[in-house]
Design an enzyme around this catalytic site. Sequence first.
Site, PDB file in Angstrom:
ATOM      1  N   ASP A 122       6.441 -83.232  71.593  1.00 46.36           N
ATOM      2  CA  ASP A 122       7.715 -84.136  70.921  1.00 46.36           C
ATOM      3  C   ASP A 122       8.451 -82.974  70.546  1.00 46.36           C
ATOM      4  OD1 ASP A 122       5.998 -83.689  68.778  1.00 46.36           O
ATOM      5  OD2 ASP A 122       7.563 -84.683  67.879  1.00 46.36           O
ATOM      6  N   ASP A 162       9.172 -74.455  70.452  1.00 44.44           N
ATOM      7  CA  ASP A 162       8.764 -75.629  69.575  1.00 44.44           C
ATOM      8  C   ASP A 162       8.570 -76.845  70.065  1.00 44.44           C
ATOM      9  OD1 ASP A 162       7.756 -76.573  67.051  1.00 44.44           O
ATOM     10  OD2 ASP A 162       9.964 -77.027  66.235  1.00 44.44           O
ATOM     11  N   GLU A 195       4.810 -84.853  66.067  1.00 40.38           N
ATOM     12  CA  GLU A 195       4.670 -83.784  64.970  1.00 40.38           C
ATOM     13  C   GLU A 195       6.067 -83.805  64.218  1.00 40.38           C
ATOM     14  OE1 GLU A 195       4.976 -80.152  62.733  1.00 40.38           O
ATOM     15  OE2 GLU A 195       6.135 -80.523  64.383  1.00 40.38           O
ATOM     16  N   HIS A 211      14.803 -76.018  66.152  1.00 43.32           N
ATOM     17  CA  HIS A 211      15.556 -77.196  65.412  1.00 43.32           C
ATOM     18  C   HIS A 211      16.915 -76.924  65.622  1.00 43.32           C
ATOM     19  CE1 HIS A 211      11.984 -78.606  62.854  1.00 43.32           C
ATOM     20  NE2 HIS A 211      11.456 -78.124  63.900  1.00 43.32           N
TER      21      HIS A 211
END
Length: 451
Positions: free
Chosen positions: A92, A123, A156, A423
């Site tokens: 995810d 990530d 996560e 992110h």
Amino acid sequence: MSSNPVTETVSSLLPRAKEELAALVAFKSVADFDQFPRSESVGAADWIASALRAEGFQDVDLLDTPDGTQSVYGYLPGPEGAKTVLLYAHYDVQPPLDEAGWVTPPFELTERNGRWYGRGAADCKGGVLMHLLALRALKANGGVPVHVKVIAEGSEEQGTGGLERYAEAHPELLAADTIVIGDAGNFRVGMPTVTSTLRGMTLVRVRVDTLEGNLHSGQFGGAAPDALAALIRVLDSLRAEDGSTTVDGLVADSAWEGLAYDEEQFRRDARVLEGVELIGSGSVADRIWARPAVTVLGIDCPPVVGATPSVQAGARALVSLRVPPGVDAAEATKLLQAHLEARTPWGARVAVEQIGQGQAFRADTTSPAYQAMADAMSAAYPGEEMQYAGQGGSIPLCNTLATLYPEAEILLIGLSEPEAQIHAVNESVSPQELERLSVAEALFLRNYAAS
């Protein structure tokens, strides 16, 4: 990188890995199904399950976890009597944020300036490929010398704890002698690093209500209590004048002992605008690895465009609190809730709802597995010694696994070095880091099997 059969094999497999990472990045697997279709996460899980089956994994399964997502599990048997190693990653990803800020489409892996760009490239879909590359290199050079379990988590980034609760209900499933969490990163490109601590986290939604409905700001403003202003007040109370986090009752003066983080380097890594000060006190490492940090992730309020002259009756915010090792996340949640309730002004009604939580983690770096990894990283990064660093982020599963399997050794490595900008917009992965860390993981499995 020095030449040996494992490094040569990984190098030869890198073009294939790029194609596979592109296929995996193409899935918009954000585990927030109010924003993104569930089918995208299902597609990513199916892709990983197929990849594991193609590598000879047995008992491949899509685990339906209590938070409504799926984690992918597989088991690859090794020689009789061999140790068992669990390899972790998650598929995810964070939402792409402002897609207009991406130079190239977020869900289309694109090579630019020697890096591969795309949401999840580092990530942690790149972590999935790191595990596959390491295992393929070993299979091509004498075989995999340990039993391998792979678990790829599906939620996560949401912090909803589905896999933790599933593991607690099925404790035998992920049992292993050593666990390699592929969701951390080198301190910087070319510096082999294991992450020895993680901050825990708690996530709460706070709502403030003051009126039965919005009111005309000219007719009632000045006496009618404004819910948005009340919310701003209480959120501001979570920081001191210098920006340090100040939750009533929460210890916030711990110090980091280990690798230092140069302040000017941090400014460059964080892309702080010229003239803007850093917040908090103590060293940079103290602030991001050893102390709590509060962040307001979002506020529900009228946008500027289309706003009307109204006193707001209600307002909401999503607040994240990172807590360092040694601080219980559940206790931190209680303190945060009490702070928000006590600091809300004017008798406004306040409701605090916990959304997610995860405990901090501290590894035992004296274990034999760490020596095996140090030797492997030195071979994969000639001339470099393995470093130990903290990480300000959270991987809630780590503490769950440490509790379930207290004898297991847990190591954290991965592709999320500062240039990866995880992110954020324009997330990317260094293919050189993917190559070297895949080699390091393969050599670690060899070293560990022989230890």
